[in-house]
Design an enzyme around this catalytic site. Structure first.
Site, mmCIF file in Angstrom:
data_model
loop_
_atom_site.group_PDB
_atom_site.id
_atom_site.type_symbol
_atom_site.label_atom_id
_atom_site.label_comp_id
_atom_site.label_asym_id
_atom_site.label_seq_id
_atom_site.Cartn_x
_atom_site.Cartn_y
_atom_site.Cartn_z
ATOM 1 N N CYS A 256 0.857 -1.178 0.000
ATOM 2 C CA CYS A 256 0.000 0.000 0.000
ATOM 3 C C CYS A 256 0.896 1.231 0.000
ATOM 4 O O CYS A 256 2.117 1.125 -0.109
ATOM 5 C CB CYS A 256 -0.951 0.000 1.186
ATOM 6 S SG CYS A 256 -0.156 0.272 2.784
ATOM 7 N N HIS B 47 -4.490 6.168 8.442
ATOM 8 C CA HIS B 47 -3.108 6.378 8.841
ATOM 9 C C HIS B 47 -2.460 7.370 7.892
ATOM 10 O O HIS B 47 -3.006 7.693 6.842
ATOM 11 C CB HIS B 47 -2.325 5.062 8.846
ATOM 12 C CG HIS B 47 -2.420 4.292 7.571
ATOM 13 N ND1 HIS B 47 -3.512 3.510 7.255
ATOM 14 C CD2 HIS B 47 -1.579 4.193 6.516
ATOM 15 C CE1 HIS B 47 -3.334 2.948 6.082
ATOM 16 N NE2 HIS B 47 -2.173 3.342 5.602
#
Length: 636
Positions: free
Chosen positions: A396, A555
């Site tokens: 990611c 995040h």
């Protein structure tokens, strides 16, 4: 390798202009005197037209076939070659240089264009370098334009007086060589060179450097040329792939039917090259097939009016002279039958226990070609299911949230299936290296991951927690050993998830408010700077952090690592749920990770949210201590 690069360079000059060749071929087929619609009077006789323009006579017969073959096509090639060397400026000078060599001869000057276009651009580039950075401000355009004009005039004059006679002499010699082969009935022997050259990617140097110019000159004089069929005939490759379809083994047999369709109808001949590289003795089949096709073409006296590119059966029929359709059809069928017969015998009598490595052969072919191949895209994807997978990475943007959760879920599935030999890790896309067998990413990130790991198999998902693609990946691994790997090492959860970072009833009403609420808990714990919350919002704008099963894990971006003081996790429960990009989110877990000490807890969290019973316990928890106990005690 140098010859291959040279062939690729020649091909790159011609291939972008194939549409113009096709247009010229169609106009020729339709409108010349022996064409299908000669009564329209726009075709002219290209042979007589070219003969007259060599001396700049007055008559051009009012047609467009002659001007296209004499001016348009060579100038396009010269411009393209120049642009490859020195961008648009090089293309313009290359075109000017090309018109000089065109005007100095009475034959279509394709070879001259391939020389003068790049030469004019290369010399212009080096002349510009002499005064680069030395021109006074305001005079750049004046100097550049006059430099290009003056030097263009010089190279055009050079092309007219010097290069034109040289290329004409060379063309005459090559043409005499072809005439010798035809008159002595040995033209089929050219397949002894052409077919191996195709496999080694030298076909471009032969086809576009020699056959296309000679064939075009012959087509101008005779209305067609058999030279266009020496390399482009799709028959030999079709026969080889049909033989693999019936008598091959393993991946080669399974993929051959699809490859045959791509080759014959799509015209992508390189799709069959790995099959020959895998078993080099099959080059005999290709040579026999090629020779048979050329022999039949010569026997029937057939030819094409213009190059068939790509070498598809449709491209061949589009350029075939109307009276030659039967002969060309017989030649393609005969070539396919001959290569099929020889390849079938070689495959059936092959005593080797090794079925051959098609993927490795494709990689070898790419190494020779020097760049990614269509064959690798097609054959590599089909081989993925049968290829050995030992290393899997879930990637990611930041490599600490979505990828860690997805990797945990996938790792558990693979471990439960009995594959302890397979490793599943997570990483940021920026840190990927082309060493993994399989890469899993969110569907919005797959293309970025492909650039970092072009040789890996790529799987895209849109749900990190329970994507059906995970089961497909497990299926790729085949039957497992039935064993399980040792449990992951426990983590010091108290250092990552503190009770004062757990909220049972969040106050946010929107996704952005929930990100802020989770981020402020991280700030309050002293784990991050306030700027990290902004990075969490920035991360959400690129790819959603909604994991599925009611869980979101916002995040920061990878660039926000400097804002993190220590690893920490925050937990916020929203009993009434929040709309998270159209999906419900009941649990929001904020993440800030500096190392790997948060990954163990994330694996436990992933274990919780793949177990409906554990999710229900979180939903009914009445204290922060209960939440922490559930998350810490999950089995992974």
């Amino acid at each position: 390798m140098h010859v291959q690069k040279f062939g690729t360079f020649l091909s790159n000059m011609v291939m972008p202009n194939i549409g113009a060749f096709i247009a010229w071929g169609l106009i020729t087929a339709l409108f010349i005197e022996v064409g299908w619609l000669p009564q329209l009077g726009i075709g002219d006789d290209p042979g007589s037209w070219v003969a007259e323009i060599g001396g700049w006579g007055d008559s051009t017969s009012g047609g467009i076939v002659g001007p296209m073959i004499t001016f348009l096509l060579p100038i396009l090639i010269g411009y393209t070659g120049g642009k490859m060397v020195y961008d648009t400026r090089g293309g313009v000078v290359g075109a000017i240089a090309t018109i000089g060599v065109i005007a100095g001869t009475d034959i279509p000057m394709f070879m001259g264009a391939m020389i003068m276009g790049p030469l004019g651009a290369w010399t212009m580039k080096h002349i510009d370098a002499i005064w680069d950075g030395k021109i006074r401000p305001g005079f750049e355009m004046l100097v550049n334009n006059f430099a290009a004009g003056i030097w263009g005039a010089v190279v055009a004059t050079f092309g007219f007086f010097v290069m034109s006679p040289i290329v004409t002499w060379l063309s005459d010699r090559l043409g005499s060589g072809v005439d010798f082969l035809v008159s002595n009935g040995v033209l089929p022997l050219t397949s002894v060179v052409i077919e191996p050259a195709k496999i080694l990617f030298l076909n471009n140097a032969i086809n576009h450097g020699v056959l296309t110019p000679l064939g075009t000159a012959e087509a101008v004089e005779q209305g067609k040329s058999v030279l266009f069929l020496l390399e482009a005939n799709p028959g030999p490759g079709l026969g080889l792939l049909l033989a693999f379809s019936l008598f091959g083994r393993g991946m080669a047999k399974a993929s051959a039917p699809g490859a045959a369709i791509i080759h014959f109808f799509g015209g992508i001949h390189e799709i069959y090259f790995p099959y020959v590289l895998m078993k080099p003795k099959l080059i005999i089949a290709m040579i026999v097939g090629g020779m048979t096709g050329v022999f039949l073409n010569v026997l029937f006296g057939v030819g094409l009016r213009a190059p068939a590119a790509p070498g598809s059966v449709f491209a061949v029929y589009a350029q075939v002279a109307s009276e030659n359709i039967f002969g060309v059809t017989v030649a393609m069928a005969g070539a396919a039958a001959a290569s099929f017969a020889v390849a079938a015998v070689l495959l059936k009598t092959d005593r080797s226990a090794d079925e051959g490595d098609l993927v490795a052969a494709t990689a070898d072919m790419e190494a020779m070609k020097g760049k990614k191949s269509v064959a690798s895209t097609v054959l590599g994807a089909r081989a993925a299911a049968g290829a050995e997978i030992r290393t899997i990475v879930f990637a990611c943007d930041a490599g600490m949230g979505s990828s860690a959760m997805g990797a945990s879920v996938l790792r558990k599935k693979i471990r439960d299936a009995g594959h302890p030999e397979v490793t599943v890790t997570n990483a940021s896309i920026a840190n990927l290296s082309d060493t993994y067998d399989l890469v899993v990413t969110h569907q919005d990130l797959t293309e970025r991951a492909r650039q970092r790991t072009p040789s890996a198999t790529h799987v895209s998902v849109d749900n990190f927690m329970n994507s059906p693609r995970y089961d497909e990946i497990v299926g790729m691994l085949g039957a497992g050993t039935g064993g399980t790997a040792a449990a992951d090492d426990d983590v010091a959860a108290h250092a990552v998830l503190a009770e004062d970072s757990i909220v049972l009833d969040g106050t946010a009403a929107t996704r952005d408010e929930a990100i802020t609420e989770a981020g402020r808990l991280l700030v309050a714990s002293g784990a991050v700077d306030p700027s990290y919350v902004d990075a969490m919002h920035e991360r959400e704008t690129s790819v959603s952090t909604h994991m599925g099963n009611g869980l979101a894990i916002p995040h920061g971006t990878n660039d926000a690592k400097s804002s993190i003081h220590r690893t920490a996790i925050s937990f916020v429960r929203y009993p009434r749920g929040i709309d998270w990009n159209g999906k419900p989110a009941e649990f929001v877990i904020g993440i800030a990770g500096t190392g790997n000490d948060h990954l163990g807890l994330l694996r436990k969290i992933a274990g919780v949210f793949t177990d409906p019973a554990q999710v229900e316990l979180l939903r009914s928890a009445t204290s922060t201590a209960q939440v922490r106990e559930i998350l810490e005690g999950a089995r992974v």
